[in-house]
Design a protein around this motif. Structure first.
Motif, short mmCIF file in Angstrom:
data_model
loop_
_atom_site.label_atom_id
_atom_site.label_comp_id
_atom_site.label_asym_id
_atom_site.label_seq_id
_atom_site.Cartn_x
_atom_site.Cartn_y
_atom_site.Cartn_z
N GLN A 338 0.83 -1.20 0.00
CA GLN A 338 0.00 0.00 0.00
C GLN A 338 0.87 1.25 0.00
O GLN A 338 0.60 2.20 -0.75
CB GLN A 338 -0.92 0.02 1.23
N VAL A 339 1.89 1.26 0.83
CA VAL A 339 2.80 2.41 0.88
C VAL A 339 3.44 2.63 -0.48
O VAL A 339 3.47 3.75 -1.00
CB VAL A 339 3.89 2.21 1.96
N VAL A 340 3.94 1.56 -1.07
CA VAL A 340 4.66 1.66 -2.34
C VAL A 340 3.74 2.19 -3.45
O VAL A 340 4.08 3.16 -4.15
CB VAL A 340 5.23 0.28 -2.75
N VAL A 341 2.58 1.57 -3.61
CA VAL A 341 1.68 1.97 -4.70
C VAL A 341 1.17 3.38 -4.48
O VAL A 341 1.06 4.18 -5.44
CB VAL A 341 0.50 0.98 -4.82
N ARG A 342 0.86 3.76 -3.25
CA ARG A 342 0.37 5.11 -2.99
C ARG A 342 1.44 6.16 -3.25
O ARG A 342 1.16 7.23 -3.77
CB ARG A 342 -0.15 5.20 -1.55
N PHE A 343 2.68 5.84 -2.92
CA PHE A 343 3.78 6.77 -3.23
C PHE A 343 3.99 6.85 -4.74
O PHE A 343 4.35 7.90 -5.26
CB PHE A 343 5.06 6.33 -2.52
N TRP A 344 3.77 5.75 -5.45
CA TRP A 344 3.85 5.78 -6.91
C TRP A 344 2.78 6.71 -7.48
O TRP A 344 3.05 7.51 -8.38
CB TRP A 344 3.61 4.39 -7.48
N ILE A 345 1.57 6.59 -6.95
CA ILE A 345 0.46 7.43 -7.44
C ILE A 345 0.76 8.91 -7.20
O ILE A 345 0.54 9.74 -8.08
CB ILE A 345 -0.86 7.03 -6.75
N ILE A 346 1.29 9.22 -6.03
CA ILE A 346 1.65 10.61 -5.73
C ILE A 346 2.70 11.10 -6.71
O ILE A 346 2.61 12.22 -7.24
CB ILE A 346 2.16 10.72 -4.28
N THR A 347 3.70 10.26 -6.97
CA THR A 347 4.75 10.65 -7.92
C THR A 347 4.18 10.88 -9.31
O THR A 347 4.55 11.84 -10.00
CB THR A 347 5.85 9.57 -7.98
N MET A 348 3.28 10.02 -9.74
CA MET A 348 2.68 10.17 -11.06
C MET A 348 1.95 11.52 -11.18
O MET A 348 2.08 12.22 -12.19
CB MET A 348 1.71 9.03 -11.35
N MET A 349 1.22 11.88 -10.14
CA MET A 349 0.51 13.16 -10.16
C MET A 349 1.49 14.33 -10.19
O MET A 349 1.29 15.31 -10.92
CB MET A 349 -0.41 13.26 -8.95
N LEU A 350 2.56 14.23 -9.42
CA LEU A 350 3.55 15.31 -9.37
C LEU A 350 4.30 15.42 -10.70
O LEU A 350 4.63 16.53 -11.14
CB LEU A 350 4.55 15.06 -8.23
N VAL A 351 4.56 14.30 -11.34
CA VAL A 351 5.22 14.32 -12.65
C VAL A 351 4.32 15.00 -13.68
O VAL A 351 4.80 15.78 -14.52
CB VAL A 351 5.58 12.88 -13.10
N LEU A 352 3.03 14.74 -13.61
CA LEU A 352 2.09 15.40 -14.52
C LEU A 352 2.06 16.90 -14.29
O LEU A 352 1.97 17.69 -15.23
CB LEU A 352 0.69 14.80 -14.35
N VAL A 353 2.14 17.30 -13.01
CA VAL A 353 2.22 18.73 -12.70
C VAL A 353 3.50 19.33 -13.29
O VAL A 353 3.49 20.41 -13.90
CB VAL A 353 2.19 18.96 -11.17
N GLY A 354 4.61 18.61 -13.16
CA GLY A 354 5.87 19.08 -13.73
C GLY A 354 5.81 19.20 -15.24
O GLY A 354 6.26 20.18 -15.81
N LEU A 355 5.20 18.21 -15.89
CA LEU A 355 5.08 18.25 -17.34
C LEU A 355 4.16 19.38 -17.81
O LEU A 355 4.33 19.90 -18.91
CB LEU A 355 4.57 16.91 -17.86
N SER A 356 3.21 19.75 -16.97
CA SER A 356 2.31 20.83 -17.35
C SER A 356 3.02 22.16 -17.48
O SER A 356 2.54 23.07 -18.17
CB SER A 356 1.18 20.96 -16.32
N THR A 357 4.20 22.28 -16.85
CA THR A 357 4.95 23.54 -16.94
C THR A 357 5.52 23.75 -18.34
O THR A 357 5.99 24.86 -18.64
CB THR A 357 6.10 23.56 -15.91
N LEU A 358 5.49 22.71 -19.16
CA LEU A 358 5.93 22.89 -20.55
C LEU A 358 5.07 23.93 -21.26
O LEU A 358 5.57 24.71 -22.08
CB LEU A 358 5.84 21.56 -21.29
N LYS A 359 3.78 23.92 -20.95
CA LYS A 359 2.86 24.81 -21.65
C LYS A 359 2.23 25.87 -20.75
O LYS A 359 1.96 26.98 -21.18
CB LYS A 359 1.74 23.97 -22.30
N LEU A 360 1.99 25.51 -19.48
CA LEU A 360 1.37 26.46 -18.56
C LEU A 360 2.41 27.42 -18.04
O LEU A 360 2.97 27.26 -16.95
CB LEU A 360 0.68 25.72 -17.41
N ARG A 361 2.68 28.46 -18.84
CA ARG A 361 3.71 29.43 -18.50
C ARG A 361 3.23 30.83 -18.87
O ARG A 361 2.56 31.02 -19.85
CB ARG A 361 5.00 29.14 -19.26
#
Length: 361
Positions: A338-361
């Protein structure tokens, strides 16, 4: 190597020109690293087990971890072999950024290898002393920082880009750039190492963050995309997409063996190296702040250790049941998976936020 071969063949056979495209070589690099890891993984795990290079487990940790004692460690060497071979095969060996990232990765990997070797072979629980480890990390980190700083040709290559703002960039100067680069490389290396405490916990976020950084590298190295998206154009940075793809491919294949219940652990040899690679790539493509966002799990894990140590020294009390943070949640009753998968999910969301900076500027 293969790039040079295909370029030579392309003089007579035009079809080989397709290998000049970074995107194709990135795909091939991911597949090559994946295959190499799958091919040599089982044999390496058997060798590690035969030499009794097994993980030691803390008695004060979650009781479920006691069954992990003796599981082969130093498996990160498998990732380094795959990434190195793949990069030499598909990367542009005339590109200085490729060599910087590769040498930093192998340098930090060597530090981790010595630390792991002393722990599991010499049965020295302390491994490489904290002072010695920090010293050699500083040597490699500063060397990389100085080289990158002195090899930049444009002022914007040493500016700190603030995400979500197209025109906001803070000039650092050479000294500021070296200091920032040093802390990013060394800090990320140790952050990934601290996160590597559960089966598959560190490697999947590493794959996701590195894959996203590959996108930023491709944009920064393409003059058209860089200008359109408002990023500084960094000649040669696009080639780092090949290394990012190699790390992603090797990392996914390693997860096959590292998923719960793990057949092998990454060890410091893998965690320190991969963290340093991510930090170096982020600095080259000028995305240190975005790395801070996408690698939020690494940041929180590191902060939990710092807070725990400071709180105990200053007040004699612990903020968390155990640090790093993943152990805190285990002791609260979360299952390891549970810890592992939930931390993965958090990372996935944060990576999407990071990728959004490509255009949201």
């Amino acid at each position: 190597m293969l790039l040079e071969l295909t370029q030579w063949l392309a003089k007579d056979i035009r079809a080989f020109n397709v290998f000049g495209y970074i995107t194709l070589r990135a795909v091939l690099a991911a597949l090559t690293a994946l295959v190499i890891t799958f091919m040599i993984g089982p044999a390496m795990i058997r060798k590690l087990a035969a030499y009794k290079i097994g993980q030691s487990v803390r008695d004060d940790g979650p009781k479920t971890h006691l069954t992990k004692a003796g599981t082969p460690t130093m498996g990160g060497a498998l990732i380094l072999v795959a990434v190195t071979v793949t990069t030499l095969l598909w990367g542009d060996l005339q590109n200085r950024f490729v060599w910087v990232v590769l040498l930093v990765t192998l340098g930090f990997g060597a530090i981790g290898w010595v630390d792991d070797y002393r722990k599991v072979v010499h049965r020295n629980p302390k491994g490489l002393s904290a002072k010695a480890k920090f010293f050699w990390q500083s040597v490699f980190g500063l060397a990389a920082a100085l080289y990158i700083a002195t090899s930049t040709n444009l002022p914007q290559q040493t500016e700190l880009i603030v995400p979500f703002f197209k025109t906001v960039a803070l000039p650092l100067g050479v000294i500021g750039f070296v200091i920032l680069t040093y802390f990013v490389i060394v800090g990320t290396s140790n952050a990934v190492n601290l996160t590597d405490g559960l089966d598959g916990l560190a490697i999947m976020p590493t794959v996701m963050v590195c894959s996203a950084l590959g996108v930023f590298a491709y944009v920064a190295g393409n003059v058209i995309f860089a200008r359109y998206l408002g990023f500084p154009f960094i000649p040669g940075a696009g080639e780092l997409l090949v290394i990012c793809a190699a790390i992603a491919g090797a990392g996914l294949a390693f997860l096959w063996f590292n998923a719960y219940p793990a057949e092998v652990f990454m060890g410091d040899v893998g965690a320190l190296a991969l963290g340093a690679a991510i930090g170096t790539i982020a600095v080259i493509v000028r995305q240190e702040v975005v790395l801070l966002i996408m690698g939020g799990v690494f940041v929180i894990e590191t902060l939990s250790v710092i807070i725990q140590v400071l709180s105990y020294k200053m007040t004699g009390k612990r903020v968390f049941r155990m640090a790093p943070l993943h152990h805190h949640y285990e002791l609260k009753g979360w299952k390891e998976s549970q810890v592992v998968v939930r931390f993965w999910i958090i990372t996935m969301m944060l990576v999407l936020v990071g990728l959004s900076t490509l255009k949201l500027r």
